[in-house]
Structure formats: structure tokens, C-alpha cells
Design an enzyme around this catalytic site. Structure first.
Site, PDB file in Angstrom:
ATOM      1  N   LYS A 200      28.820  63.383  62.368  1.00 47.06           N
ATOM      2  CA  LYS A 200      30.190  62.973  62.101  1.00 47.06           C
ATOM      3  C   LYS A 200      30.504  63.292  60.653  1.00 47.06           C
ATOM      4  CE  LYS A 200      31.723  59.121  60.821  1.00 47.06           C
ATOM      5  NZ  LYS A 200      31.873  59.039  59.353  1.00 47.06           N
ATOM      6  N   THR A 211      31.314  58.410  55.257  1.00 49.09           N
ATOM      7  CA  THR A 211      29.931  58.659  55.624  1.00 49.09           C
ATOM      8  C   THR A 211      29.779  59.940  56.412  1.00 49.09           C
ATOM      9  OG1 THR A 211      29.603  56.309  55.789  1.00 49.09           O
ATOM     10  CG2 THR A 211      27.983  57.693  56.860  1.00 49.09           C
ATOM     11  N   GLU A 291      39.299  65.184  56.173  1.00 50.35           N
ATOM     12  CA  GLU A 291      40.642  64.603  56.105  1.00 50.35           C
ATOM     13  C   GLU A 291      41.606  65.533  55.362  1.00 50.35           C
ATOM     14  OE1 GLU A 291      42.880  62.382  57.548  1.00 50.35           O
ATOM     15  OE2 GLU A 291      40.940  61.368  57.511  1.00 50.35           O
ATOM     16  N   ASN A 413      44.618  58.989  52.202  1.00 50.20           N
ATOM     17  CA  ASN A 413      43.652  58.114  51.543  1.00 50.20           C
ATOM     18  C   ASN A 413      44.271  57.119  50.579  1.00 50.20           C
ATOM     19  OD1 ASN A 413      40.821  58.783  52.398  1.00 50.20           O
ATOM     20  ND2 ASN A 413      41.691  60.810  52.074  1.00 50.20           N
TER      21      ASN A 413
END
Lengths: 418, 418
Positions: A200, A211, A291, A413
């Protein structure tokens, strides 16, 4: 809805092993390796109700190695994982998404140990044969009641087909938009083995989700000191050379299980190449799915005296928000590259530096060439871009893979979903 | 159009000297110091046609000190400035905007020397009494014909009033939206002196414009080793503790001229406080006017064993794009603070860390408190926000000032204006 699976676009970049002639890509994920079962279910840890608990089981204790975050603020599961793999053996890996179990004090440690114990009880093995990994929000205690309730169903869900591998890969993602799993068969004159893994990435719409986790399995008969050594080498050149935002995490972990069932394995060199290839593909998939990422940049610093120098300079460049913003804008802004390298604490001579953007030389001997700006911008406009810096000193090089910095990344974010 | 002048909003933050009781703010800029003349004209270096060449003249050689960028890729004017101030004396500072004269090879060095020589000829002094500074685009040779043509008009423009100080302050800005100049009178029982300065910030719509420059003047009778020492101390705690984007520049320079005409100066301690106050106000103005900045955050790491540890941890936090995005979103995301500190290479115990956002404790002993998220977000919503981290180890602290990371910053820095 099943998320799409990440592609192997990495192979159009100077990334991972150059020679893949001994490797054949396989469909499927970790279950492509004989004896490996996988599972992925909904435990209720993600507010979205998406799958959030995964299990990989080798069926018996096998050789294992792990690398975890170097961050001083280390999540509880990383601590327990290191304890459980200290003897070089493990049987299963349990992974939850939705809660990082980081900054949770002594309660966090006992929660991670209890999770391993509960899985071991269901599998019928010793607690230290189970490795617990977590990803998700920092600073919130793990809702252990949901873990307790879910574990029997999780063990029931174990299967050895591709669908099970996909369920596991899907249950560990957070803000990732695709599942990330790759498998290869490695073969040479000596024999063959398989290497597979899933991961991931580092997307983070929810706060403090930062993470990267990966689980790798192989049927290669590797154990003892060679296993952590091979894993360390592969991680150093792949997962440790990617940057979505330059922010290290409290939970980063890569686990490798080696079942040893391959009767006639290939040479150690071929296995090393295969492991690096799977890690490179997973690492690329993480960056590509980062992202707000709109493109992936492979930044190579070459002509260095040592690979360590090359890596440190490449890391300084990909860590520069100005550089990453320029990548987003397809701006052949070599001045930002030199300025970032100049602050890296590595000796080099600016007057010997050459910079190529997408193959076009934009800076030679530290000053601008008469390059065509439109042509250079066009070379930086695709979803996969390559930038090469030649220090003109030696013969070592290192490549870092980074995401561009986009307004979307910042927007995603900036806001806490209160 | 005259740009507005930066305000002293810094004083609402824990930034700069705590005790300003010996200081009185003065109107004006560098010309507030007796004997200082200033000038600012259009030389045609900026495509916009805005003023781009400034001069500050002390009228005779005076004590001088300088700090320049630590970047290995050092612009030609930084090299020449260090040579010319090596003897601790200078008379004048000439500053151009629009071209950084960086990554310009040996031609850049001779261009910087020639600029100093031409100014010296017009002023009637020795070339090494003139200090040349530059800011602007990297890698493009300086258009010396325009410099040659402009210098007589520049020297003619010198005057000792506030309008001249404003012309100089205005001619050095690039993407700054305000001019930045501050002056104070320092007085105590021993006597009084004046300290004044102007600066430009690190905005960068054009590529590779990443410079902060400041010129400081005082009538304090300081010279010899004490002058660079005082300047070094003030810069270390002000200009060296700000971060708009974590990207160091090739041209950063702070110059201080001390005329010594103050007949009864205040104590050395008072002068030191005054110098730090002017530097702190200018440094704050640079952050507040940073590209895309919507708020300024003062991040203090306290309870440290040493100030160096505190500074290194604070720098790691303000260098984190995730942290700066959270500041933009008024997100009390203390997990990102701990994660950033954990990667800084400084020893601390996460279980002893307390984090306060705008006075509200959001993390105590390394885990979340039951804080009110809305209240914490409100405390981070103004244009000036304060975050305190207490390591619980010792008694030292350091404060970094940073800009939030905004989508606008990324958009402004992504596209090359071809």
C-alpha cells in the site's frame, strides 16, 4: 467496486533491474507462490466500511526477514514485528488499515501483541510466528473489540487463489486508488522460483496516514543471514528511493516470507534480481498512486564517486518542493536541481555538472545550454519523465523515483475531516 | 504604483527578542541612520520594467560584515562580496534584481567584479569598497550593457531621505508584494544608536528566483571581530530560522554596514537586541510575503537539552510539507509533528512529548489528549499561529518561522513562463 490493479509502467523508466531477461511476469499476487494463502475482510476499522483486515499465511513457520521505519517515533506493530522476526522465522502476517497504532504508548504495544496472539490462536501456532502490521490514523487507540470479533472470519477467509490475493491487497490500502500486487517467475540454467508481493502507498486524505507497507513471499530456499541481506539490498534501491512528499512514516514495514519449496531454485543473482524487480514495481506503483500525483519522475544522479553520494544528491533534489513543482509544470528548471544539490552536504564541482531533461541537455558544465524550451517542456510532459544529472566526477549512479507536487496534493492534505 | 510596506505583525508571535523595552521603532529605512544615502532605479533587467538596481552608500569606508549562502552552488556576487568584505570594511552595496548571476561560470565572476568597479568609479572609491549583490533568474549571463548604462543614473539618484530608502527597498524585490524595511532606535543608560535595514524575500513566480537578500546599517561604533559575531548571532536566530519552502538559495546574503557615528552608543547587549529585532522583523516580513503564503506559523521546540537539538527538530517539522499543509488547513495534526521530529536524527523520548496548538494541548506524553478539535482548529485559523512542542528533557528552546503550504504556492511555482 474492485479497485483496478496497478500496472507495470515502471518498466518505461530507468528503475529497477536493467536486465529482466530471467523474469516472467505472473498474474495473481502472493498466492502465485505455492503454499501461500491470503485473506481480506471488513473488520470495521475504516469509517468507509471498506475491507481493512488482511492475512497472509504460509501454513507453517518459514524463513522471514523484515525492514521497518528508521523513524525514532516507531509504531507499536513495528516494534512487535521486529521482536517476532528476530529469530529469522515467521508463519503469517496480519495487517490492518484504518488505525496505525502509533503514538499509543504501552497500550499500543499490548494491543499489537494481543492481535498476533489472537491470530496465532485461530491458526493454531505460536504468537511469535505472527507478524502484525498497521496503517492508518496516528494517536488513536486500536479498537480491539473489532479485531477480536473479526479474526475468526479472517482466518476462515484464507484461500490460495488470485481472488484471495486481491482481497488481501485491497484490505490494506487506505487512500490508494489501485491495489498494488506483482509476481514474477525467475528462471535460469540452475532452476526456477517465484517471488510475489503486495503493498500500500502513502496517500493521505485522512490525517497522519503516511505509511507504506509491503508483504513479499517467495518459494526460494533462502534463510539465515542471506535473507535479510537480500531484502535489505532490494529495499535500499527501491522502497528507500521513492518519495511522494519527503515525509517519513512511523509504520513503514516490508516483510518477506521465504517458504523454500522451490526444489531447483535459480542462482542467487537471479533471485536477487527478481526480488528487486518486484520491489521496484511495487515502489513505482506507490509513487504513481501517491496523493495528488499526476506524473512520476525518475531522477538519476550519475558520474558520482560513490553510489552513496549519488543517492544523497538525488534525494536532496527529489525532496525539494520547488523541483517537484517544476516537474508538475514540465519546467526544465535545472537551476533548482543545482541549488538543491548544493545544499546536500556532498562535495561536487558545479562547473562539471550536466543536466538532461527527457534526453535533452539543458545545462552543461554548470551553465545553461542553448536548448529549445518548448522541446524540453514537451519531454517533461508525459506521465513518466526522466531527468539525468551527470556530476562528471566518477562512475557511480543512483536513481530516485518521485511524484510531482500538485495543488491537489496540498488541498488533499490541508484539511482535517472534523 | 508603490508597494505597501511590510508591517510589524511579527511582534504578536514568539519571535525575535522578547524584551523590546530599549527599542523605539522609527519611520523610514536605511536612511534613518545618519550618513547613509540610498538609491533605486530602472536598469532594464526585469522584463516588467520595474525598478531593479539599488545602491546604499555610507559615503566613506566603514566597518562591514557579511553572511552568505552555505550552498555549494554559490552565485558569483556572493564570492565577490566575501572577497570585498574580507578586510572588515566596505563603503557601498549595489544590488540588482532580475538576474542572479548564478551558474554563470567565470564570466559571472568578472561581471560581478566589473559591476563593483563601475560603481566605485562613479562614487570615487576603490572597487573593493563596493559589495555587489544579485537576485533573479539562475544561469543567464548578466546583461552588462544595461548595468554600465544605468550606474551613473544610479549614483545620481542617491539621497538621504525616506523616499530614497523606499526606492532602494523597492528596486531589490522580485515577486514580493510589499517592500520590507525596518528601523529602530536603541537606547539605554549608556547612550543610543540606530539600526535599520531592508530585505527581499523568497517569492518565485519566475523560475529559480529563490533568494533572500538584506542590507543592514547602523551608526553604532562596532568594528573588528565583534561586528561579524553580532551579525552571525542575529542571523542565526532570525534569517536562518525561517522557511518558506525549505529550499536554500545560491544568492542569500545579509550585509551589515556600521558607520560608527553614534557618539554615545548603548551597551553591547542593547545593540545586539536591536540588531536581532530588525533582523527578526525583516525575516518575518519575508515569510509573511512568501509565495502563496496565507499564514505564518511560529513553531517552538522547547524542553530540549541544547538549543542546537531544538533547532534541528524545529527545522525538521517546518521542512515537512505535510506539516505545512496541515498549518494551511488549520489542522491540529500533531502526529505529523512527531513523525517529522522522529526523522531528524536527534534523540528524544516520544513518550515525554507535549504539543500545544495555539495554547491548546493536543498531545501529552506522546499520545492524544481529549482536546476539542473545533477549538484547536480555531486556534490555528488566524494569519499568525503558534505551535509549541515540549520535549520534557531540558530547558533549551528554538523557534522556527514558516509559511503554510498552499495550492497557490504550488501553482505559482509549477509553470515556466515560456
Amino acid at each position: 467496486v474492485t479497485e483496478p490493479v496497478a500496472t507495470t509502467a515502471a518498466r518505461s523508466l530507468p528503475w529497477g533491474p536493467a536486465d529482466r531477461s530471467n523474469l516472467v511476469p505472473l498474474e495473481g499476487g502472493v498466492t502465485a507462490v505455492d503454499g501461500i494463502r491470503a485473506a481480506g475482510i471488513v473488520a470495521g476499522l475504516k469509517p468507509s466500511g471498506a475491507p481493512d483486515l488482511a492475512l497472509v499465511d504460509a501454513g507453517r513457520p518459514v524463513a522471514a526477514a523484515v525492514t521497518t521505519t528508521t523513524n525514532l517515533v516507531k509504531a507499536a506493530p513495528c516494534v512487535v514485528t521486529e521482536e517476532h522476526v528476530a529469530d529469522g522465522r515467521a508463519r503469517a502476517v496480519v495487517i490492518n488499515a484504518g488505525n496505525a497504532n502509533a503514538c499509543t504508548g504501552s497500550r499500543g504495544l499490548s494491543d499489537a501483541r494481543e492481535t498476533a496472539r489472537l491470530v496465532a490462536e485461530s491458526l493454531g501456532c505460536a504468537p511469535d510466528e505472527v507478524v502484525p502490521l498497521s496503517t492508518g490514523i496516528i494517536g488513536v487507540p486500536m479498537p480491539m473489540d473489532r479485531i477480536v470479533t473479526a479474526i475468526p472470519a479472517l482466518v476462515d477467509d484464507l484461500d490460495d487463489d488470485e481472488a484471495a490475493a486481491e482481497r488481501a491487497a485491497r484490505a490494506i490500502i487506505t487512500t490508494d486508488t489501485v491495489t498494488k500486487r506483482f509476481a514474477v517467475e525467475v528462471s535460469d540454467d540452475a532452476g526456477r522460483c517465484r517471488i510475489a508481493g503486495f503493498a500500500k502507498g502513502a496517500g493521505m486524505i485522512e490525517p497522519a496516514m503516511a505509511t507504506m507497507l509491503a508483504v513479499l513471499v517467495t518459494d526460494a530456499p533462502l534463510s539465515g543471514p542471506v535473507l535479510p541481506k537480500l531484502l535489505g539490498q532490494a529495499v535500499a534501491r527501491t522502497f528507500n528511493r521513492i518519495s511522494v512528499d519527503g515525509c517519513g512514516s512511523t509504520n513503514d514495514t516490508v516483510v518477506l516470507l521465504a517458504t523454500g519449496t522451490a526444489q531447483r531454485p535459480p542462482s542467487l543473482g537471479a533471485m536477487q534480481t527478481g526480488l528487486e524487480a518486484v520491489c521496484a514495481d511495487l515502489a513505482h506503483a506507490i509513487v504513481a498512486d501517491g496523493e495528488g500525483t499526476s506524473k512520476v519522475c525518475a531522477l538519476t544522479v550519475g558520474g558520482a564517486a560513490t553510489e552513496a553520494d549519488a543517492e544523497r544528491l538525488a534525494r536532496a533534489v527529489t525532496g525539494s518542493v520547488l523541483f517537484r513543482a517544476a516537474v508538475h509544470g514540465a519546467d526544465p528548471n535545472w537551476g533548482r536541481i543545482l541549488a538543491a544539490m548544493g545544499g546536500a552536504g556532498v562535495a561536487f564541482d558545479p562547473d562539471r555538472v550536466t543536466v538532461r531533461c527527457g534526453g535533452i541537455t539543458v545545462c552543461r558544465f554548470g551553465t545553461a545550454t542553448a536548448f529549445d524550451r518548448g522541446q524540453a517542456a514537451a519531454a517533461l510532459s508525459g506521465p513518466q519523465v526522466t531527468i539525468e544529472v551527470d556530476l562528471g566526477i566518477g562512475e557511480r549512479h543512483a536513481t530516485m523515483l518521485c511524484a510531482d507536487l500538485t495543488p491537489q496534493y496540498v488541498a488533499d492534505n490541508a484539511y482535517y475531516t472534523t
